[in-house]
Design a protein around this motif. Structure first.
Motif, PDB file in Angstrom:
ATOM      1  N   ALA A   1     -25.818  18.395 -29.509  1.00 16.57           N
ATOM      2  CA  ALA A   1     -26.196  19.200 -28.343  1.00 16.57           C
ATOM      3  C   ALA A   1     -27.520  19.943 -28.555  1.00 16.57           C
ATOM      4  N   ASP A   2     -28.288  20.030 -27.492  1.00  9.74           N
ATOM      5  CA  ASP A   2     -29.494  20.870 -27.487  1.00  9.74           C
ATOM      6  C   ASP A   2     -29.168  22.308 -27.118  1.00  9.74           C
ATOM      7  N   TRP A   3     -28.096  22.471 -26.341  1.00  6.68           N
ATOM      8  CA  TRP A   3     -27.679  23.796 -25.885  1.00  6.68           C
ATOM      9  C   TRP A   3     -26.174  23.965 -26.024  1.00  6.68           C
ATOM     10  N   LEU A   4     -25.770  25.174 -26.386  1.00 10.00           N
ATOM     11  CA  LEU A   4     -24.372  25.591 -26.261  1.00 10.00           C
ATOM     12  C   LEU A   4     -24.316  26.539 -25.078  1.00 10.00           C
ATOM     13  N   LEU A   5     -23.474  26.220 -24.102  1.00 13.66           N
ATOM     14  CA  LEU A   5     -23.296  27.067 -22.922  1.00 13.66           C
ATOM     15  C   LEU A   5     -21.917  27.714 -23.006  1.00 13.66           C
ATOM     16  N   ILE A   6     -21.899  29.049 -23.050  1.00 14.32           N
ATOM     17  CA  ILE A   6     -20.653  29.801 -23.243  1.00 14.32           C
ATOM     18  C   ILE A   6     -20.234  30.480 -21.946  1.00 14.32           C
TER      19      ILE A   6
ATOM     20  N   ASN B   1     -14.685  26.522 -33.091  1.00 11.15           N
ATOM     21  CA  ASN B   1     -15.362  25.932 -34.247  1.00 11.15           C
ATOM     22  C   ASN B   1     -16.371  24.865 -33.825  1.00 11.15           C
ATOM     23  N   ASN B   2     -16.047  24.103 -32.790  1.00  4.97           N
ATOM     24  CA  ASN B   2     -17.007  23.111 -32.283  1.00  4.97           C
ATOM     25  C   ASN B   2     -18.270  23.793 -31.750  1.00  4.97           C
TER      26      ASN B   2
ATOM     27  N   GLY C   1     -15.865  26.834 -22.970  1.00  7.35           N
ATOM     28  CA  GLY C   1     -15.366  27.441 -21.747  1.00  7.35           C
ATOM     29  C   GLY C   1     -14.328  26.572 -21.069  1.00  7.35           C
ATOM     30  N   ASP C   2     -13.780  27.074 -19.987  1.00  2.42           N
ATOM     31  CA  ASP C   2     -12.747  26.356 -19.248  1.00  2.42           C
ATOM     32  C   ASP C   2     -13.321  25.161 -18.489  1.00  2.42           C
ATOM     33  N   GLU C   3     -12.433  24.312 -18.003  1.00  2.18           N
ATOM     34  CA  GLU C   3     -12.821  23.055 -17.362  1.00  2.18           C
ATOM     35  C   GLU C   3     -13.653  23.251 -16.092  1.00  2.18           C
ATOM     36  N   GLY C   4     -13.491  24.395 -15.434  1.00  4.61           N
ATOM     37  CA  GLY C   4     -14.240  24.631 -14.203  1.00  4.61           C
ATOM     38  C   GLY C   4     -15.742  24.577 -14.399  1.00  4.61           C
ATOM     39  N   LEU C   5     -16.222  25.061 -15.538  1.00  2.12           N
ATOM     40  CA  LEU C   5     -17.656  25.001 -15.825  1.00  2.12           C
ATOM     41  C   LEU C   5     -18.093  23.552 -15.985  1.00  2.12           C
ATOM     42  N   LYS C   6     -17.304  22.771 -16.676  1.00  2.00           N
ATOM     43  CA  LYS C   6     -17.622  21.353 -16.846  1.00  2.00           C
ATOM     44  C   LYS C   6     -17.698  20.655 -15.490  1.00  2.00           C
ATOM     45  N   GLU C   7     -16.765  20.961 -14.602  1.00  2.00           N
ATOM     46  CA  GLU C   7     -16.759  20.368 -13.258  1.00  2.00           C
ATOM     47  C   GLU C   7     -18.041  20.704 -12.498  1.00  2.00           C
ATOM     48  N   GLU C   8     -18.473  21.956 -12.609  1.00  4.16           N
ATOM     49  CA  GLU C   8     -19.697  22.377 -11.908  1.00  4.16           C
ATOM     50  C   GLU C   8     -20.926  21.669 -12.471  1.00  4.16           C
ATOM     51  N   LEU C   9     -20.971  21.526 -13.794  1.00  4.12           N
ATOM     52  CA  LEU C   9     -22.097  20.834 -14.421  1.00  4.12           C
ATOM     53  C   LEU C   9     -22.126  19.357 -14.033  1.00  4.12           C
ATOM     54  N   ILE C  10     -20.973  18.733 -13.989  1.00  8.25           N
ATOM     55  CA  ILE C  10     -20.887  17.314 -13.591  1.00  8.25           C
ATOM     56  C   ILE C  10     -21.330  17.153 -12.135  1.00  8.25           C
ATOM     57  N   ASP C  11     -20.913  18.084 -11.273  1.00  8.59           N
ATOM     58  CA  ASP C  11     -21.323  18.037  -9.863  1.00  8.59           C
ATOM     59  C   ASP C  11     -22.837  18.093  -9.722  1.00  8.59           C
ATOM     60  N   HIS C  12     -23.504  18.747 -10.662  1.00  7.88           N
ATOM     61  CA  HIS C  12     -24.966  18.867 -10.638  1.00  7.88           C
ATOM     62  C   HIS C  12     -25.648  17.827 -11.540  1.00  7.88           C
ATOM     63  N   GLN C  13     -24.854  16.873 -12.048  1.00  4.96           N
ATOM     64  CA  GLN C  13     -25.379  15.774 -12.866  1.00  4.96           C
ATOM     65  C   GLN C  13     -26.109  16.274 -14.113  1.00  4.96           C
ATOM     66  N   VAL C  14     -25.536  17.293 -14.736  1.00  9.30           N
ATOM     67  CA  VAL C  14     -26.098  17.827 -15.977  1.00  9.30           C
ATOM     68  C   VAL C  14     -25.703  16.914 -17.133  1.00  9.30           C
ATOM     69  N   ASN C  15     -26.592  16.772 -18.084  1.00 12.23           N
ATOM     70  CA  ASN C  15     -26.389  15.916 -19.251  1.00 12.23           C
ATOM     71  C   ASN C  15     -25.497  16.623 -20.271  1.00 12.23           C
ATOM     72  N   LEU C  16     -24.271  16.124 -20.461  1.00 14.91           N
ATOM     73  CA  LEU C  16     -23.324  16.722 -21.393  1.00 14.91           C
ATOM     74  C   LEU C  16     -23.320  15.970 -22.717  1.00 14.91           C
ATOM     75  N   ALA C  17     -23.345  16.707 -23.808  1.00 16.44           N
ATOM     76  CA  ALA C  17     -23.337  16.095 -25.144  1.00 16.44           C
ATOM     77  C   ALA C  17     -21.953  15.531 -25.446  1.00 16.44           C
ATOM     78  N   SER C  18     -21.911  14.420 -26.156  1.00 20.55           N
ATOM     79  CA  SER C  18     -20.626  13.809 -26.526  1.00 20.55           C
ATOM     80  C   SER C  18     -20.054  14.417 -27.803  1.00 20.55           C
TER      81      SER C  18
END
Length: 264
Positions: A111-116, A128-129, A89-106
């Motif tokens: 990853a345990d979850w794919l969030l679309i 493909n990723n 997804g677009d960067e806005g979702l990443k920003e929201e997850l970071i604001d909530h201190q969500v654990n992002l896979a490197s």
């Protein structure tokens, strides 16, 4: 009606260009001391960015008045700190997850979850990723299932297209969907309004989202023709909203006056 649950895309704006009467409708609710919350299936922007854009087009509201599918997803995964998320997804979702201190896979394979969510800058590598994340065991969650969203230049493919690509190629199924008409969105809106569902009206242009949210939860429904769906689409879906108008200003005025219109 004591509270108003209001859609954004196709109801307040299209491609962040304000729809005629939207600003006046919100001011009318404020004048009558009627609480409202903006409830949107937008998952590709952050709440902060959405609030900024609303303010720029003349909609005066607080961040608490804005609830997005990205917000709901972030709150959900905030409670699962041991599990890592890969985003399609677009960067806005990443920003929201970071604001909530969500654990992002490197890496997608970790990853345990794919969030679309919606990805308007999509590349083959992005897709493909996401595919590889699921092949390596990541479960699928989505901000919403919307197929189409309205833009000034016409209808556009929404999250549903990306979900279809990943589920078709991996055989995996979606475990969680956070957008309207899910209980996640309902509960967040009612908690913000501090009202019961039967005391609220849902205003929007979406048949499978806004109207279904109202129908499932015994809320009043008000349909606007400023989005993608038409009166013919309503008839095909066998949906009869309590109120209907060309714009949100039309339906807000009718709701306040208790006037109902039939469109043929």
């Amino acid at each position: 009606m004591k509270g108003f649950i209001i859609d954004l895309d196709g109801t307040i704006y299209k491609n962040y260009q304000i729809i005629d009467g939207a600003r006046e409708a919100i001011e009318l609710l404020k004048k009558n001391n009627l609480p409202f919350v903006f409830l949107s299936n937008r998952g590709n922007i952050s709440r902060k960015d959405c609030l900024k854009k609303l303010n720029q087009i003349g909609i005066d509201c607080r961040i608490e008045d804005v609830i997005l599918a990205s917000t709901i997803a972030a709150r959900f995964f905030q409670q699962r700190k041991e599990e890592s998320i890969w985003i399609l997804g677009d960067e806005g979702l990443k920003e929201e997850l970071i604001d909530h201190q969500v654990n992002l896979a490197s890496k997608p394979e970790q990853a345990d979850w794919l969030l679309i969510t919606l990805h308007e800058q999509l590349t083959y590598e992005d897709l493909n990723n996401a595919f590889r994340a699921v092949l390596n065991g990541a479960r699928i969650a989505v901000t919403n299932h919307d197929l189409i969203f309205p833009r000034e230049d016409g209808p556009c493919i929404d999250v549903g297209g990306l979900i279809a690509a990943i589920t078709a190629t991996t055989g995996a199924k979606v475990q969680y969907s956070f957008g309207k008409p899910s209980p996640f969105m309902r509960d967040a809106a009612l908690q913000q309004l501090q009202l019961e569902a039967t005391d609220c009206v849902v205003i929007g242009d979406g048949l499978s989202t806004d109207m279904q949210l109202g129908i499932i939860n015994e809320m009043k429904t008000a349909f606007v023709l400023s989005g993608v769906a038409s009166v013919e689409d309503l008839h095909k879906a066998n949906i009869t909203p309590l109120f209907m108008g060309n714009t949100i200003l039309d339906v807000v005025k009718d709701i306040l006056e208790g006037v109902k219109h039939e469109y043929h």
